[in-house]
Write an enzyme that holds these catalytic residues in place. Structure first.
Site, mmCIF file in Angstrom:
data_model
loop_
_atom_site.group_PDB
_atom_site.id
_atom_site.type_symbol
_atom_site.label_atom_id
_atom_site.label_comp_id
_atom_site.label_asym_id
_atom_site.label_seq_id
_atom_site.Cartn_x
_atom_site.Cartn_y
_atom_site.Cartn_z
ATOM 1 N N GLU A 19 0.858 -1.180 0.000
ATOM 2 C CA GLU A 19 0.000 0.000 0.000
ATOM 3 C C GLU A 19 0.890 1.224 0.000
ATOM 4 O O GLU A 19 1.945 1.236 0.645
ATOM 5 C CB GLU A 19 -0.901 0.027 1.247
ATOM 6 C CG GLU A 19 -1.704 1.339 1.326
ATOM 7 C CD GLU A 19 -2.844 1.317 2.332
ATOM 8 O OE1 GLU A 19 -2.810 0.512 3.264
ATOM 9 O OE2 GLU A 19 -3.767 2.132 2.153
ATOM 10 N N CYS B 216 -6.607 1.153 2.404
ATOM 11 C CA CYS B 216 -7.520 2.293 2.341
ATOM 12 C C CYS B 216 -7.213 3.199 1.162
ATOM 13 O O CYS B 216 -8.110 3.878 0.639
ATOM 14 C CB CYS B 216 -7.454 3.092 3.635
ATOM 15 S SG CYS B 216 -8.161 2.203 5.032
ATOM 16 N N GLU C 166 -11.882 -3.730 2.758
ATOM 17 C CA GLU C 166 -12.588 -3.739 4.046
ATOM 18 C C GLU C 166 -13.777 -2.754 4.126
ATOM 19 O O GLU C 166 -13.765 -1.777 4.862
ATOM 20 C CB GLU C 166 -11.625 -3.542 5.220
ATOM 21 C CG GLU C 166 -10.731 -2.364 5.232
ATOM 22 C CD GLU C 166 -9.790 -2.340 6.464
ATOM 23 O OE1 GLU C 166 -9.750 -1.305 7.115
ATOM 24 O OE2 GLU C 166 -9.114 -3.330 6.759
HETATM 25 O O1 AHR Z 1 -2.605 -1.762 6.462
HETATM 26 C C1 AHR Z 1 -2.936 -0.483 6.865
HETATM 27 C C2 AHR Z 1 -4.426 -0.230 6.777
HETATM 28 O O2 AHR Z 1 -5.113 -1.114 7.603
HETATM 29 C C3 AHR Z 1 -5.037 -0.451 5.444
HETATM 30 O O3 AHR Z 1 -4.946 0.654 4.619
HETATM 31 C C4 AHR Z 1 -6.467 -0.724 5.752
HETATM 32 O O4 AHR Z 1 -7.066 -1.552 4.788
HETATM 33 C C5 AHR Z 1 -6.417 -1.340 7.118
HETATM 34 O O5 AHR Z 1 -7.311 -0.766 7.971
#
Ligand code: AHR
Length: 646
Positions: free
Chosen positions: A32, A234, A366
């Site tokens: 990410e 996210c 999520e």
């Molecule tokens: O891994 C960090 C964050 O944790 C991610 O962006 C999210 O999907 C989760 O809440």
């Protein structure tokens, strides 16, 4: 450390006559753009804010000139932000220098991301867009300058023309510095427009243009991940509908990409865009797992201002959903379509005529399982399944491994017959030990599992050996359930020192150093010692059974049988290992052990001892039944050869 305790009746028995096929893609990585993982991290660009697109939406303290300083050496110069006739509408802003400098030099300095690392003898590509808006601007000089002012290399670019044009040159560094600066100067009198000022090392991972920082990419490649998820987390669904990660905005020439703020309070240049992600996956031998928004934004949208967590989900207007669904379908065509297709042709034009072989597609991250989400997910799911039934679609079950969204996400996935469900969970080490049987009771029919984000969060969210062993123990249960758990990835992957929003992470780095956490070694050992067949293993112990987890897999290509034993016992345990069901065992094995103080961490901030826990490998003689002393607080991997597969 307490003395060794030899226990009676401690045995690990492998039932090689009951092999069970498991996922051959089980262990991968979660990338990410958090913690400066992309800009200032894996993406090798050295200029910060190269397109003057930084705004206070990125960070309240930032503006278009963040990262830059003005030089007025014998002349005067006023700097302003402009947006009339930009290079490309996706990249609307540029800087104008109003110069009065017929005798001296004026220009700009960029400090990079906490300094620019320049290495003596290496080559750096400079490119920029310039336009002489009025008056007469002289030639442009670009320089690499050390922190003490020494010029480490420079090159001249022609006088800019009246229209936008791209200027390029290459500088070979005559010296090195870890905190160098990039300098651009000119002279004359008039207005000079500048945009997309880039400084890129030629030495990148696999020497890719617009590629990845070589050393960082290498430690990721060394994990030998079977897949790579990107771009989040996210970040994928974004802080509001306008902040969703839209893949089409991230491909093509860098000056045509649409930059935007990063949900983690910084900026996305999207220089590391979908083409680069897919190319990187290919370079490291990982299957790409893109996560596209499910037509809804992050449920935490706006929460950093309002404090209203998990209440910010919004859906794209239904009248826009047709176009959005097409965008998702176009991604599959772009990745897999022939070069005669519209989007396949664009992939080929970008330099990759062969299909990327996209197999997995995540829809949503999520999410809250609301009617707004369900309506949009269903549209995307049904359209993809209708056109590309071979694509494995991964649905979502909220942020936690239990609760309303988890339950509703699973029910909804089953209702729709979704292929796989993404589960997330960040829990204390004990939770993992207490849930080693979680997946044993999952249905073997219907949707399978992608454990998309997991990490054991120890006290202070430190990367302790205790946390890594909890993950290892849990991963033995993932192998045992590898028929239903098809993919799993620790999260997050990368964290830049002093630029970190989330702890713990797998790999810590700054501009020159990389520290691999203990957890990294666990992920790597499981990945390097994965199998495609599970061989049941029975543990019999008089005491301490709750402190031991074990698994046994076979890699049917090599024939190797691999036993993993995880112990959180505070004493070494003597065990008998029974492999009498394997008739073709060779009499030797390699034994890799990760052990130490349970609270030990590989800490980049510890100058004297940044790395305190490392795996150690040795050879051992074995027979069909042999004794092994399981070290206290340890992961052991015993890899054995067989003359043929069982
Ligand atoms: O891994 C960090 C964050 O944790 C991610 O962006 C999210 O999907 C989760 O809440």
């Amino acid at each position: 450390m307490p003395e060794s305790t030899a226990l009676q009746n401690t045995s690990l028995t492998i039932q090689a006559d009951q092999p069970k096929p498991i996922s051959s893609d089980l262990f991968g990585i979660f990338f990410e753009d958090i913690n400066y993982s992309a800009d200032g991290g894996l993406y090798a660009e050295l200029i910060q804010n190269r397109s003057f697109e930084y705004t206070s939406a990125d960070n309240p303290d930032w503006n278009f000139f963040t990262g830059w300083e003005l030089i007025q050496d014998g002349g005067s110069c006023l700097v302003e932000l402009a947006d009339a006739s930009p290079i490309h509408p996706n990249n609307p802003h540029y800087v104008v220098l109003n110069i009065d400098s017929t005798s001296g030099e004026v220009g700009l300095i960029n400090q990079g991301f906490d300094g620019i690392v320049i290495r003596e003898g290496e080559f750096y590509d400079v490119s920029l867009f310039a336009r002489n808006l009025s008056g007469t601007i002289g030639t442009l000089t670009v320089r690499l300058v050390s922190r003490t002012g020494e010029i480490l290399g420079e090159a001249a670019l022609p006088k800019p023309t009246l229209d936008w044009a791209k200027y390029t040159t290459t500088i070979q560094a005559t010296g090195g510095d870890n905190y160098a600066r990039f300098v651009l100067v000119t002279s004359g009198s008039g207005a000079l427009a500048l945009d997309v000022i880039s400084l890129f090392p030629q030495k990148t991972f696999h020497n890719r243009a617009n590629g990845q920082r070589a050393d960082l990419a290498q430690v990721i490649a060394d994990l030998k991940p079977k897949f790579m998820r990107f771009p989040g987390g996210c970040l994928a669904h974004g802080d509001g509908l306008d902040n969703m990660y839209r893949w089409k905005d991230t491909i093509g020439p860098i000056e045509t990409r649409r930059e935007q703020f990063n949900i983690w309070n910084y900026h996305q240049s999207v220089g590391l865009g979908y083409f680069e992600y897919f190319q990187f996956c290919e370079d490291i031998g990982a299957k790409p797992v893109p996560i596209v928004p499910a037509g809804v934004c992050c449920p935490n949208t706006g929460a950093k201002f309002t404090g209203l967590w998990e209440q910010g989900q919004q859906g794209l207007p239904m009248e826009d959903m047709g176009e959005y669904v097409q965008e998702v379908l176009d991604l599959i065509e772009w990745a897999n379509g022939p070069i005669t297709s519209t989007w396949g042709a664009m992939r080929a034009e970008a330099g990759h005529p062969e299909p990327f072989g996209l197999k997995y597609l995540g829809v949503g991250n999520e999410e809250r399982i609301t009617p707004v989400f369900k309506e949009r997910f269903k549209m995307i799911f049904e359209a993809v399944k209708a056109k590309y039934p071979e694509i494995v679609i991964i649905g979502t079950s909220g942020p936690r491994p239990e609760g309303e969204d988890y339950d509703d996400g699973w029910s909804f996935a089953q209702e729709l017959n979704v292929d796989m469900v993404d589960e997330h969970g960040y829990k204390a080490p004990d939770w993992y030990w207490n849930n080693l049987h979680r997946f044993d009771s999952y249905a073997r029919e219907g949707a399978t599992v992608y454990l998309g984000e997991f990490a054991a969060h120890d006290m202070g969210r430190a990367n302790t050996l205790r946390s890594a062993l909890a993950e290892a123990a849990y991963m033995t249960s993932l192998e045992r359930n590898g028929d239903v758990v098809r993919l799993a990835s620790y999260a997050p992957l990368l964290a830049k020192q002093r630029r970190t929003q989330w702890l713990p992470d797998l790999i810590y780095f700054d501009n020159t150093q990389i520290t691999l956490s203990v957890n990294y070694y666990v992920q790597q050992l499981f990945s390097l010692n994965a199998g495609d067949v599970y061989l049941p293993i029975t543990i019999h112990m008089d005491t301490d059974e709750e402190n031991i987890a074990a698994s046994c897999v076979q890699d049917t290509t090599s024939g190797d049988i691999i036993i993993k034993i995880v112990s959180r016992s505070e004493v070494p345990l003597a065990a008998g290992i029974d492999l009498s069901s394997v008739s073709t065992l060779e009499p030797f094995a390699t034994c890799t052990v990760l052990t130490g103080d349970p609270l030990a961490v590989n800490n980049p901030n510890n100058f004297w001892r940044p790395v305190s826990v490392l795996p150690e490998t040795s050879n051992m003689a074995i027979s069909s039944v042999f004794n092994y002393e399981i070290p206290a607080y340890s992961l052991t991997i015993i890899r054995m050869s067989t003359s043929r597969s069982v």
